[in-house]
Design a protein around this motif. Structure first.
Motif, short mmCIF file in Angstrom:
data_model
loop_
_atom_site.label_atom_id
_atom_site.label_comp_id
_atom_site.label_asym_id
_atom_site.label_seq_id
_atom_site.Cartn_x
_atom_site.Cartn_y
_atom_site.Cartn_z
N MET A 1 0.84 -1.17 0.00
CA MET A 1 0.00 0.00 0.00
C MET A 1 0.89 1.24 0.00
N LEU A 2 0.66 2.12 -0.92
CA LEU A 2 1.42 3.36 -1.01
C LEU A 2 0.83 4.39 -0.06
N SER A 3 1.69 5.21 0.50
CA SER A 3 1.23 6.31 1.33
C SER A 3 1.94 7.57 0.88
N GLN A 4 1.26 8.67 1.03
CA GLN A 4 1.81 9.97 0.65
C GLN A 4 2.65 10.52 1.79
N LYS A 5 3.90 10.85 1.52
CA LYS A 5 4.77 11.42 2.54
C LYS A 5 4.84 12.92 2.38
N LEU A 6 5.02 13.61 3.48
CA LEU A 6 5.23 15.05 3.44
C LEU A 6 6.59 15.34 2.83
N SER A 7 6.70 16.45 2.16
CA SER A 7 7.96 16.84 1.53
C SER A 7 8.71 17.82 2.41
N ALA A 8 10.03 17.68 2.44
CA ALA A 8 10.86 18.67 3.11
C ALA A 8 10.60 20.01 2.47
N GLY A 9 10.43 21.03 3.30
CA GLY A 9 10.16 22.37 2.80
C GLY A 9 8.69 22.70 2.66
N SER A 10 7.83 21.68 2.73
CA SER A 10 6.40 21.96 2.65
C SER A 10 5.91 22.52 3.98
N VAL A 11 4.76 23.13 3.95
CA VAL A 11 4.18 23.69 5.17
C VAL A 11 3.57 22.54 5.98
N PHE A 12 3.86 22.52 7.27
CA PHE A 12 3.31 21.49 8.14
C PHE A 12 1.79 21.66 8.20
N PRO A 13 1.03 20.58 8.06
CA PRO A 13 -0.42 20.69 8.01
C PRO A 13 -1.03 21.11 9.35
N SER A 14 -2.20 21.67 9.27
CA SER A 14 -2.95 22.08 10.46
C SER A 14 -3.69 20.86 11.01
N ILE A 15 -3.30 20.44 12.21
CA ILE A 15 -3.90 19.26 12.84
C ILE A 15 -4.18 19.60 14.30
N ASP A 16 -5.44 19.46 14.69
CA ASP A 16 -5.84 19.72 16.07
C ASP A 16 -5.87 18.42 16.86
N VAL A 17 -5.26 18.47 18.04
CA VAL A 17 -5.27 17.36 18.98
C VAL A 17 -5.60 17.93 20.35
N THR A 18 -5.65 17.08 21.36
CA THR A 18 -6.08 17.52 22.68
C THR A 18 -5.01 17.22 23.72
N LEU A 19 -4.73 18.22 24.55
CA LEU A 19 -3.81 18.03 25.67
C LEU A 19 -4.53 17.30 26.79
N LEU A 20 -3.77 16.76 27.71
CA LEU A 20 -4.34 16.04 28.84
C LEU A 20 -5.32 16.92 29.62
N GLN A 88 4.52 7.12 34.14
CA GLN A 88 5.79 6.61 33.62
C GLN A 88 6.57 7.68 32.84
N LEU A 89 5.89 8.76 32.51
CA LEU A 89 6.51 9.83 31.72
C LEU A 89 6.96 10.95 32.64
N HIS A 90 8.21 11.25 32.62
CA HIS A 90 8.78 12.29 33.47
C HIS A 90 9.23 13.43 32.56
N VAL A 91 8.22 14.10 31.97
CA VAL A 91 8.50 15.13 30.97
C VAL A 91 7.82 16.44 31.34
N SER A 92 8.41 17.53 30.89
CA SER A 92 7.84 18.86 31.13
C SER A 92 7.16 19.42 29.89
N PHE A 93 7.35 18.78 28.74
CA PHE A 93 6.72 19.28 27.51
C PHE A 93 5.30 18.72 27.40
N PRO A 94 4.45 19.40 26.62
CA PRO A 94 3.05 18.97 26.50
C PRO A 94 2.91 17.61 25.83
N LEU A 95 1.95 16.85 26.32
CA LEU A 95 1.57 15.56 25.75
C LEU A 95 0.14 15.68 25.25
N ALA A 96 -0.09 15.18 24.05
CA ALA A 96 -1.42 15.26 23.46
C ALA A 96 -1.89 13.88 23.03
N TYR A 97 -3.18 13.76 22.90
CA TYR A 97 -3.78 12.49 22.46
C TYR A 97 -4.78 12.79 21.34
#
Length: 180
Positions: A1-20, A88-97
């Protein structure tokens, strides 16, 4: 199965996720203090290598922040799964799901089906790492089809520092177009 990969230099897509906390965030948006953003996609709570990688990433947070790079990590887990994973995660950066299959396809990630119900109860993304520069473009992309094929974090951080140093004048790599 082929999948489309993002290209270097392209704009990162707008994707909404949720923080804890329940707050919705857009993966492409940077806060006011950071010029760049590191988005780490991990497999989820079921993956001990992901837990180890995120905890190792925490060792580099101060250097990345000093370099002007903010961090967020995201998975396809549910809020409940992320909540049970956080001890189990000892991190200070945001985690999203809440990364869904459409998001995974948009990012060009490899997607896996659980081997059993004991592993997890949903399809999940294999690891991905995206570095978004100050113009919203993808400066660096790393996509793997397994949890053991990820960039060494010390090397990655040193590379980001080198790329961001204006005297190096380092352009986005991998943009040669073979179609022209």
């Amino acid at each position: 199965m082929l999948s489309q990969k993002l290209s270097a230099g392209s704009v990162f897509p707008s994707i909404d996720v949720t923080l804890l906390s329940g707050e919705s965030v857009n993966l492409s948006q940077r806060d006011n203090t950071a010029h760049w953003k590191l988005v780490v996609v991990y497999r989820g709570q079921h993956c001990p290598l992901c837990t180890q990688y995120l905890n190792e990433l925490e060792q580099h947070v101060n250097v990345l922040r000093d370099t002007g790079v903010e961090i967020i990590a995201v998975s396809a887990d549910t809020q409940e799964q992320l909540t049970s994973h956080t001890p189990q995660l000892h991190v200070s950066f945001p985690l999203a799901y809440g990364l869904n299959v459409e998001h995974m396809k948009t990012l060009g990630l490899y997607i896996s089906t659980p081997r059993s119900a004991q592993e997890t109860d949903h399809v999940f993304a294999e690891p991905g790492l995206f570095i978004i520069n100050e113009t919203g473009q993808l400066q660096v992309i790393d996509i793997a089809n397994g949890p053991f094929a990820r960039p060494n974090l010390a090397t990655l951080v040193a590379g980001i520092q080198w790329i961001k140093d204006p005297k190096n004048n380092y352009s986005i790599r991998g943009t040669f177009n073979t179609d022209t």
